[in-house]
Design a protein around this motif. Structure first.
Motif, PDB file in Angstrom:
ATOM      1  N   CYS A 146     123.855  43.477   8.195  1.00 27.79           N
ATOM      2  CA  CYS A 146     123.423  44.150   9.430  1.00 27.79           C
ATOM      3  C   CYS A 146     123.861  45.613   9.379  1.00 27.79           C
ATOM      4  CB  CYS A 146     124.018  43.433  10.637  1.00 27.79           C
ATOM      5  SG  CYS A 146     123.549  44.175  12.208  1.00 27.79           S
ATOM      6  N   HIS A 147     125.176  45.849   9.375  1.00 27.61           N
ATOM      7  CA  HIS A 147     125.712  47.202   9.159  1.00 27.61           C
ATOM      8  C   HIS A 147     126.808  47.059   8.108  1.00 27.61           C
ATOM      9  CE1 HIS A 147     127.265  51.166   9.477  1.00 27.61           C
ATOM     10  NE2 HIS A 147     126.454  51.487  10.476  1.00 27.61           N
ATOM     11  N   TYR A 167     120.003  49.029  12.385  1.00 28.96           N
ATOM     12  CA  TYR A 167     120.919  47.882  12.347  1.00 28.96           C
ATOM     13  C   TYR A 167     120.894  47.106  13.667  1.00 28.96           C
ATOM     14  CZ  TYR A 167     124.613  50.182  15.117  1.00 28.96           C
ATOM     15  OH  TYR A 167     125.323  50.775  16.128  1.00 28.96           O
ATOM     16  N   GLN A 168     120.618  47.800  14.779  1.00 29.56           N
ATOM     17  CA  GLN A 168     120.553  47.086  16.066  1.00 29.56           C
ATOM     18  C   GLN A 168     119.285  46.234  16.150  1.00 29.56           C
ATOM     19  OE1 GLN A 168     121.386  49.566  19.506  1.00 29.56           O
ATOM     20  NE2 GLN A 168     123.039  50.631  18.433  1.00 29.56           N
ATOM     21  N   ALA A 171     120.115  43.130  14.176  1.00 29.49           N
ATOM     22  CA  ALA A 171     120.969  42.215  14.944  1.00 29.49           C
ATOM     23  C   ALA A 171     120.153  41.473  16.007  1.00 29.49           C
ATOM     24  CB  ALA A 171     122.108  42.992  15.597  1.00 29.49           C
ATOM     25  N   VAL A 188     129.015  42.751   9.012  1.00 32.10           N
ATOM     26  CA  VAL A 188     129.272  44.043   9.656  1.00 32.10           C
ATOM     27  C   VAL A 188     130.552  44.614   9.039  1.00 32.10           C
ATOM     28  CG1 VAL A 188     129.639  45.260  11.827  1.00 32.10           C
ATOM     29  CG2 VAL A 188     128.284  43.154  11.809  1.00 32.10           C
ATOM     30  N   GLU A 195     130.222  50.428  15.821  1.00 30.00           N
ATOM     31  CA  GLU A 195     128.960  49.712  15.620  1.00 30.00           C
ATOM     32  C   GLU A 195     129.194  48.202  15.759  1.00 30.00           C
ATOM     33  OE1 GLU A 195     130.119  52.233  13.880  1.00 30.00           O
ATOM     34  OE2 GLU A 195     128.542  53.740  13.995  1.00 30.00           O
ATOM     35  N   ILE A 199     127.170  45.559  18.093  1.00 28.50           N
ATOM     36  CA  ILE A 199     126.545  44.353  17.527  1.00 28.50           C
ATOM     37  C   ILE A 199     127.053  43.106  18.256  1.00 28.50           C
ATOM     38  CG2 ILE A 199     126.418  42.923  15.444  1.00 28.50           C
ATOM     39  CD1 ILE A 199     126.474  45.671  13.874  1.00 28.50           C
TER      40      ILE A 199
END
Ligand SMILES: O=c1ccn([C@@H]2O[C@H](COP(=O)(O)O)[C@@H](O)[C@H]2O)c(=O)[nH]1
Length: 271
Positions: A146-147, A167-168, A171, A188, A195, A199
Motif C-alpha cells: 500500500c505505502h 496509496y489511499q 487502501a 505499510v 501515512e 491508512i
C-alpha cells in the motif's frame, strides 16, 4: 483456522506484534556456517527456534533464497520446519507477486502449495484479476503493498488522483472491494507513520504488515500509536536484519532472541 484468525490468536497468546524477518545473506552469516552447504536453512532454523517465543509471525523474503543454488529447497524445508515446530505462528512469504491471472494462479500454487505459506505479499498494481487467484484461496492471506518503506515509495504511491494519493485509493479499494472473504492485509512502511495513521482510518481493523523498524530506522512508538487498532493489536511489525545479525559470533541465536525480546517489549510499551 484462517491466516487472519491465526494471526489474531497469536497476537493474544504470545502478547506480541513482532514479526521476525528471515532474510539470510550469505555474506553476513556467522563464521560457523562458512562451510555449511545448507547454511541458509540451518541459520534461519536456528534464528526462528530462538525467537519463536517473541514472534506473532515469521516472514521469509523469497529473494534471499531464490538468489542461490538450492535456495528454494532451503526455503521449502524452512517453512515445513516452521509449520511443524511452531504451528501457532503464521508464516508470511514475502514474494511481492503480481501478474496476469493465469500466471498469478501459478504464483498462488508456489506460495501456498509448494512453499506452504499462510500468506503472501502481493503487488496490487496490475489490478483485481491479478489478485483473484490469491483471494480465492480459502484461509490464506493476501497482503498488498500500500505505502512501502523505501524512499522511492513517494515516486508513484503518493501521486494525486481524483484528490487523493494513489496509496489511499489502494487502501480503500482493497478494504471495500477486494476483502469480501476477509483475508486481506496491507503493507505499510514504518518510515511513513503519518501515512500509516491515514491508512488505519481507511481500513478499520484490517491487519497491517509494517516493515521498516530496526535497520531502516522507523520509529516504533509512532508506528504503534498511529497504526494500532482499538484493542491494541492490528499490526505485524517486521524486523529482519536488526534481529538476524544482532551478533555474528557463536552467540548469534541468543543475541537474536535478546533483540527480538527487546523489540517485542518496546512495541508493547506503546500499545
Ligand atoms: O515496503 C517494504 C516492503 C517489504 N520490505 C521487506 O521487509 C524486510 C525489511 O528488512 P529489514 O532488514 O528489517 O530492513 C525486507 O525483507 C524487505 O524486503 C520492506 O523493507 N519494505
Amino acid at each position: 483456522m484462517s491466516f487472519i484468525d491465526r494471526l489474531r490468536a497469536r497476537w493474544h497468546t504470545a502478547d506480541s506484534l513482532l514479526c521476525v524477518g528471515l532474510d539470510p545473506d550469505p555474506a553476513r552469516l556467522p563464521e560457523r556456517f562458512a562451510n555449511d552447504e545448507d547454511a541458509l536453512f540451518a541459520f534461519c532454523r536456528d534464528i526462528a527456534d530462538a525467537t519463536a517465543g517473541f514472534a506473532c509471525a515469521f516472514k521469509p523474503q523469497i529473494a534471499y533464497f531464490a538468489a542461490h543454488d538450492g535456495g528454494e529447497s532451503a526455503l521449502q524445508r524452512l517453512i515445513a520446519h516452521l509449520n511443524a515446530i511452531h504451528p501457532d505462528i503464521p508464516v508470511i512469504l514475502d514474494g511481492k507477486r503480481g501478474d496476469i491471472g493465469s500466471t498469478a494462479a501459478q504464483y498462488a500454487v508456489e506460495a501456498f502449495d509448494r512453499f506452504g505459506a499462510d500468506a503472501v505479499t502481493l503487488n496490487p498494481y496490475m489490478g483485481f484479476d491479478s489478485a483473484e487467484p490469491f483471494l480465492q484461496r480459502d484461509g490464506r492471506g493476501a497482503i498488498f503493498l500500500c505505502h512501502t518503506s523505501n524512499p522511492g515509495a513517494r515516486d508513484f504511491q503518493e501521486l494525486m488522483i481524483d484528490g487523493a494519493p494513489l496509496y489511499q485509493h489502494v487502501a480503500r479499494t482493497i478494504a471495500e472491494k477486494w476483502n469480501g472473504a476477509g483475508n486481506c492485509a496491507l503493507v505499510v512502511g514504518a518510515t511513513f507513520p503519518e501515512e500509516l495513521k491515514v491508512i488505519r482510518g481507511i481500513v478499520g481493523d484490517m491487519p497491517l504488515l509494517i516493515p521498516g523498524v530496526g535497520a531502516q530506522g522507523g520509529d516504533v512508538a509512532a508506528v504503534v500509536k498511529n497504526g494500532k487498532t482499538a484493542d491494541g493489536t492490528g499490526l505485524v511489525i517486521n524486523s529482519s536484519r536488526g534481529i538476524l545479525y544482532a551478533s555474528s559470533g557463536e552467540d548469534f541465536a541468543e543475541a537474536a532472541a535478546d533483540a527480538a525480546r527487546e523489540l517485542r517489549d518496546d512495541i508493547n510499551r506503546w500499545r
